[in-house]
Design a protein around this motif. Structure first.
Motif: not given
Length: 325
Positions: A135-143
């Motif tokens: 899984x690669x998470x978005x760097x624009x997420x905050x939560x």
């Protein structure tokens, strides 16, 4: 004649379709439009679809192949829930929002990359994806929302990107194969049971300088007495004296600084300017770290622009290579 811009709710629900190609005029696919089309194996979206609404393709249990629209911005709640034959999906770079349980119970889904355009992901979006390895998470997420990756029983490693402020309730609970977690300095809240029943967890890299006050059940079911908690050198004593955190094996983040064996290239890793190129067959995700051990990149791209000079560690499978940019 007016153009048809959407496929109506339940238009093809429970039908015997095996393959569909969405016309380019279609911008919206409504609620349950293809709900429980159990024979459907392939969907080809034209580059017109901007929104897929609630449960549009849920319970399409034979679905193996999806080509999403490049202009898609929103995937609704349960849009692909229980598409249990789906192994891979590429999310477009204009996608902004993924709804609750959107890919929940996609049992064979192996890899997922959330592009940096994504700012919000709903609770349980990948809940119960038992085959998920990367899984690669978005760097624009905050939560990191509730139950985001709960019960992803094959997931071994998670790197939470800088910019995340909150890890919500049971976000990674019951990830029984999870061995390593990286928590950035931006996190200021870790809610209850976030890593509950992650029984294989043995390494946590935590860049938060002052220990957060957390509930006792955050790591319930983790063998904290044998789990290494790596923190910055100046934070060690604080962690050793903080509730919950003090039960871990608190250690300084390994310092890998040094010029021994710094190389420019080998048969797998090559360097040109600020770009690292990986050649040959990939048997595992690529992990690039700086000399403090902090992750710069983790994923499957073969050309990675680092954006700065310095010494870096490039891990490909079991091999670690030091490079200088």
């Amino acid at each position: 004649t007016p153009k048809i811009l959407y496929i109506d709710a339940r238009a093809f629900a429970n039908s015997g379709l095996t393959e569909i190609s969405i016309p380019k005029e279609i911008e919206t696919i409504a609620n349950q439009a293809f709900y429980k089309c159990e024979a459907l194996k392939k969907i080809d979206f034209s580059d017109g679809v901007k929104e897929i609404k609630e449960a549009a393709f849920s319970y399409c249990s034979a679905l193996e192949e999806i080509h999403l629209s490049k202009v898609l911005t929103k995937i609704g709640k349960e849009a692909f829930y229980a598409c249990s034959s789906l192994t891979e999906i590429t999310l477009p770079k204009k996608l902004i929002n993924i709804g609750e349980d959107a890919f929940g119970a996609c049992l064979k889904l192996e890899n997922i990359t959330l592009p940096n355009s994504i700012t919000a992901v709903g609770e349980g979006a990948f809940y119960g994806c038992e085959g998920l390895l990367l899984v690669e998470l978005s760097k624009s997420m905050t939560i990191i929302p509730d139950n985001l990756l709960s019960k992803c029983t094959k997931l071994q490693k998670i790197i939470i990107p800088e910019g995340i402020n909150k890890i919500a309730y049971q976000a990674f609970s019951n990830c029984s194969s999870l061995t390593q977690v990286e928590i950035p300095s931006s996190v200021n809240s870790i809610e209850g049971a976030s890593f509950k029943a992650c029984e294989s967890l043995n390494e946590i890299y935590c860049y938060i300088k002052e220990p957060l006050t957390i509930e006792e059940d955050v790591f319930k079911g983790v063998n904290v007495g044998t789990c290494n908690l790596y923190v910055t050198a100046e934070s060690i004593e604080q962690y050793k004296n903080s509730e919950v955190w003090k039960d871990f094996l608190v250690k300084p983040i390994p310092n890998t600084t040094g010029k021994n064996n710094v190389i420019q290239q080998n048969e797998i890793v090559k360097v040109c300017g600020n770009t690292i190129t990986i050649q040959g067959e990939l048997t595992a995700p690529i992990h690039i770290m700086d000399t403090s051990g902090k992750t710069i990149y983790y994923g499957t791209e073969r050309e990675i622009s680092v954006g700065k000079h310095g010494i870096f560690l490039v891990k490909t499978g079991h091999k670690v290579t030091r490079v200088m940019l």
